[in-house]
Design a protein around this motif. Sequence first.
Motif: not given
Length: 147
Positions: A76-79, A138-146
């Motif tokens: 689970x990723x929380x944003x 997960x990479x889509x989410x992490x890349x977006x945050x970066x």
Amino acid sequence: MQEQNAIANHLQRNANAMTSSEIENLKGAIRVRLRRDFVAVPAAREGSLKTHLEVWETKRGRRAIGVEFDHADRVNLWLTTLGMPRSLPDTISRADKEPRGRGWTDDRGDGANSNLSAYPQFASKAIVRLGVTKLEDATIVLDHLLG
């Protein structure tokens, strides 16, 4: 005939389920990425020891992500809602949570990880839980945050 249908249904469910080694590989890959591109936020509550939740921030811009690694079938990723990518693949499960007092709930009344409330990055903000089962998601989410 019923027994054959039951077996077929069981096989289909298991074919779609992740194996424990696949989910552990996903967790390991996410941890590597977090350590490389993010900074760990110290536990907000002294007794939590980050058992059920880890919070990380991007090195630039301090965009936060909460991560739950303790599920057997997903991460689970929380944003915050403002930190969300504009579009997500159907393979990511999404649950929007609105602040209600010290916690959050969604339209069905389901809550969020209460440990998030101790972090100013999440407290009293609209948040989203993203359930990921694939590294690509997960990479889509992490890349977006970066960014």
